[in-house]
Design a protein around this motif. Structure first.
Motif, short mmCIF file in Angstrom:
data_model
loop_
_atom_site.label_atom_id
_atom_site.label_comp_id
_atom_site.label_asym_id
_atom_site.label_seq_id
_atom_site.Cartn_x
_atom_site.Cartn_y
_atom_site.Cartn_z
N VAL A 59 0.83 -1.20 0.00
CA VAL A 59 0.00 0.00 0.00
C VAL A 59 0.87 1.26 0.00
N GLY A 60 0.26 2.35 -0.42
CA GLY A 60 0.96 3.64 -0.40
C GLY A 60 0.76 4.41 -1.68
N ARG A 61 1.61 5.39 -1.87
CA ARG A 61 1.58 6.26 -3.05
C ARG A 61 2.75 5.90 -3.95
N ALA A 62 2.47 5.69 -5.23
CA ALA A 62 3.51 5.27 -6.17
C ALA A 62 3.63 6.30 -7.30
N LEU A 63 4.84 6.83 -7.47
CA LEU A 63 5.13 7.77 -8.55
C LEU A 63 5.93 7.05 -9.63
N ILE A 64 5.39 7.04 -10.84
CA ILE A 64 6.11 6.54 -12.01
C ILE A 64 6.49 7.75 -12.85
N LYS A 65 7.78 7.96 -13.06
CA LYS A 65 8.18 9.21 -13.72
C LYS A 65 9.31 8.99 -14.72
N TYR A 66 9.34 9.91 -15.71
CA TYR A 66 10.45 9.97 -16.65
C TYR A 66 11.62 10.68 -15.96
#
Length: 239
Positions: A126-133
């Protein structure tokens, strides 16, 4: 059930200068979706796109990052990609949380929304997931000079949540709020007594989606754990 064990003032001087308008054109790397909520244990897809902004480009170097403790890449799909010449096949590292794409277009290409790849992720926690360039990503102009024309990127932010409880309803008089941390490391847990139940099996661990075995641990409807270590604990119960 989840258990969680000045004001500054400044004066700013602003100087406004008039200048001739200047529009910077350049390629964009984007992804879809850019947001969403997904359940731990499930999978979801993120598609990567290229917009060349009416320019001809001949190469792309795309590097992405993701939280390795929360997500795991299953596989990147390139079956319908606009890239048909890969310098190297897409690489991913689930320990470091990195993905790399390097492809070329020998004759150049124009694309408004060209699909680079579709990534499949499995949700681990669980949590917040950032997928970034990442900042070293590039889109190279088809000008013989390898001019980098990447100007914009869009990233994705996703909320990863626990699935709804499927077993007995569990409550705790010592740790009532599953989103709060407690200094008390002796949690007391109780669950509702259903009709026709022959027994319960349960386990307390750090795995958010574990399933207890089928061995009954009795018909009592409560348990107290003693001297748990710091961290996030998950209680799983089966009737």
């Amino acid at each position: 059930m989840r258990l969680f064990f000045k004001k500054n003032w400044q004066l700013v001087f602003v100087v406004f200068l008039l200048a001739a308008p200047f529009l910077v054109k350049g390629a964009t790397l984007s992804m879809e979706p850019v947001a969403g909520a997904f359940v731990v244990g499930s999978t979801f897809n993120v598609s990567l796109f290229l917009n060349t902004e009416k320019e001809s480009v001949n190469a792309i170097d795309a590097f992405l990052s993701f939280p390795a403790d929360k997500l795991q890449v299953i596989s990147p799909s390139t079956g319908f990609s606009i890239v048909n010449n890969w310098i190297q096949q897409p690489l991913f590292n689930n320990q470091k949380g990195t993905i790399a794409f390097q492809g070329i277009f020998p004759s150049g290409i124009y694309a408004e929304k060209g699909l680079i790849s579709t990534l499949s992720f499995r949700i681990k926690s669980v949590g917040r997931a950032l997928i970034k360039y990442e900042g070293n990503s590039k889109v190279l102009l088809n000008d013989g000079k390898a001019t980098d024309v990447l100007r914009n990127t869009s990233n994705g932010v996703f909320q990863l949540v626990l699935p709804p409880p499927a077993g007995p309803v569990v409550v705790s008089e010592t740790h009532s709020d599953q989103n709060s941390w407690y200094s008390n490391n002796n949690p007391v847990l109780k669950w509702d007594e259903g009709q026709g139940i022959d027994g319960y099996s349960y386990v307390l661990n750090h795995d958010p989606i574990d399933i207890p075995d089928d061995v009954s641990q009795g018909i009592r409807n409560g348990i107290t754990y003693k001297n748990l270590s710091d961290g996030i604990w998950y209680f799983h119960i089966k009737a």
